[in-house]
Design a protein around this motif. Structure first.
Motif, PDB file in Angstrom:
ATOM      1  N   TYR A  53       0.832  -1.202   0.000  1.00  0.00           N
ATOM      2  CA  TYR A  53       0.000   0.000   0.000  1.00  0.00           C
ATOM      3  C   TYR A  53       0.869   1.255   0.000  1.00  0.00           C
ATOM      4  O   TYR A  53       0.560   2.232  -0.682  1.00  0.00           O
ATOM      5  CB  TYR A  53      -0.942   0.019   1.191  1.00  0.00           C
ATOM      6  CG  TYR A  53      -1.902  -1.143   1.275  1.00  0.00           C
ATOM      7  CD1 TYR A  53      -2.215  -1.928   0.166  1.00  0.00           C
ATOM      8  CD2 TYR A  53      -2.499  -1.470   2.482  1.00  0.00           C
ATOM      9  CE1 TYR A  53      -3.107  -2.988   0.261  1.00  0.00           C
ATOM     10  CE2 TYR A  53      -3.396  -2.525   2.577  1.00  0.00           C
ATOM     11  CZ  TYR A  53      -3.696  -3.285   1.477  1.00  0.00           C
ATOM     12  OH  TYR A  53      -4.572  -4.327   1.576  1.00  0.00           O
ATOM     13  N   SER A  56       2.117   1.917  -3.417  1.00  0.00           N
ATOM     14  CA  SER A  56       1.054   2.482  -4.245  1.00  0.00           C
ATOM     15  C   SER A  56       0.912   3.976  -3.986  1.00  0.00           C
ATOM     16  O   SER A  56       0.773   4.765  -4.922  1.00  0.00           O
ATOM     17  CB  SER A  56      -0.273   1.768  -3.990  1.00  0.00           C
ATOM     18  OG  SER A  56      -1.280   2.311  -4.796  1.00  0.00           O
ATOM     19  N   GLY A  63      -3.943   4.819  -2.601  1.00  0.00           N
ATOM     20  CA  GLY A  63      -3.853   3.445  -2.117  1.00  0.00           C
ATOM     21  C   GLY A  63      -4.908   3.220  -1.063  1.00  0.00           C
ATOM     22  O   GLY A  63      -5.711   4.107  -0.767  1.00  0.00           O
ATOM     23  N   ASN A  80      -7.173   0.850  -5.099  1.00  0.00           N
ATOM     24  CA  ASN A  80      -6.106  -0.099  -5.334  1.00  0.00           C
ATOM     25  C   ASN A  80      -6.030  -0.395  -6.831  1.00  0.00           C
ATOM     26  O   ASN A  80      -7.021  -0.845  -7.416  1.00  0.00           O
ATOM     27  CB  ASN A  80      -6.392  -1.394  -4.561  1.00  0.00           C
ATOM     28  CG  ASN A  80      -5.324  -2.428  -4.729  1.00  0.00           C
ATOM     29  OD1 ASN A  80      -4.147  -2.151  -4.549  1.00  0.00           O
ATOM     30  ND2 ASN A  80      -5.728  -3.641  -5.055  1.00  0.00           N
TER      31      ASN A  80
END
Length: 172
Positions: A53, A56, A63, A80
């Protein structure tokens, strides 16, 4: 990394120190039955997810968030990117103690608004197992429409989505 506050929730990127509380929520049997199985020990899997995460957030500017209510981690929600589909999903999961209170809808709405208005995404989807009526109801409340059946990581799933124009019309 963005922190959002809704009427009842604080959504913030996860930190390594959240791993135990996140594992307890994410791998609770009543939560895990709807999600991908843990690839390893729950704590190791939670730590790996938190690292994913964080990447991201660094790479894409969005995220999943940890979802807090009254200072307690009760779930996760957010956006996501799913490389298998080349699109971004909105997701949520809540500890059983926090389910049935409209919190998934509240967090999902915040995530969709962030994705469309701040990030500038064109389409956001959600997938779930066909018999997950609770998540399907959240998807419908958020304005996502059923589009197709898909297989995601060997799991039969249903795909719902919404595009930016539809979201902006419905959320104004």
């Amino acid at each position: 990394m963005t922190v959002l506050k809704t009427e009842r929730l604080t959504l913030r990127p996860m930190h390594p120190g959240d791993a135990r509380a996140y594992a307890a929520m994410r791998y609770h049997p009543e939560v895990a039955k709807w999600l991908l199985p843990a690839p390893a020990d729950p704590l190791d899997a939670a730590q790996a997810a938190i690292e994913r995460y964080a990447r991201s957030w660094r790479d894409r500017g969005y995220g999943p968030w940890a979802m807090f209510r009254d200072g307690r981690l009760i779930g996760h929600a957010g956006l996501n990117f799913v490389s298998e589909f080349g699109e971004t999903e909105v997701l949520w999961s809540l500890h059983p103690d926090a389910q049935g209170q409209g919190l998934a809808t509240e967090a999902g709405r915040a995530a969709l608004d962030f994705g469309f208005r701040t990030v500038g995404l064109d389409l956001i989807f959600a997938v779930t197992k066909p018999d997950n009526r609770a998540s399907r109801a959240v998807m419908a409340r958020l304005g996502l429409a059923y589009r197709k059946d898909v297989v995601y990581r060997d799991i039969e799933s249903v795909w719902f989505d919404i595009d930016r124009p539809a979201w902006l019309r419905s959320s104004c």
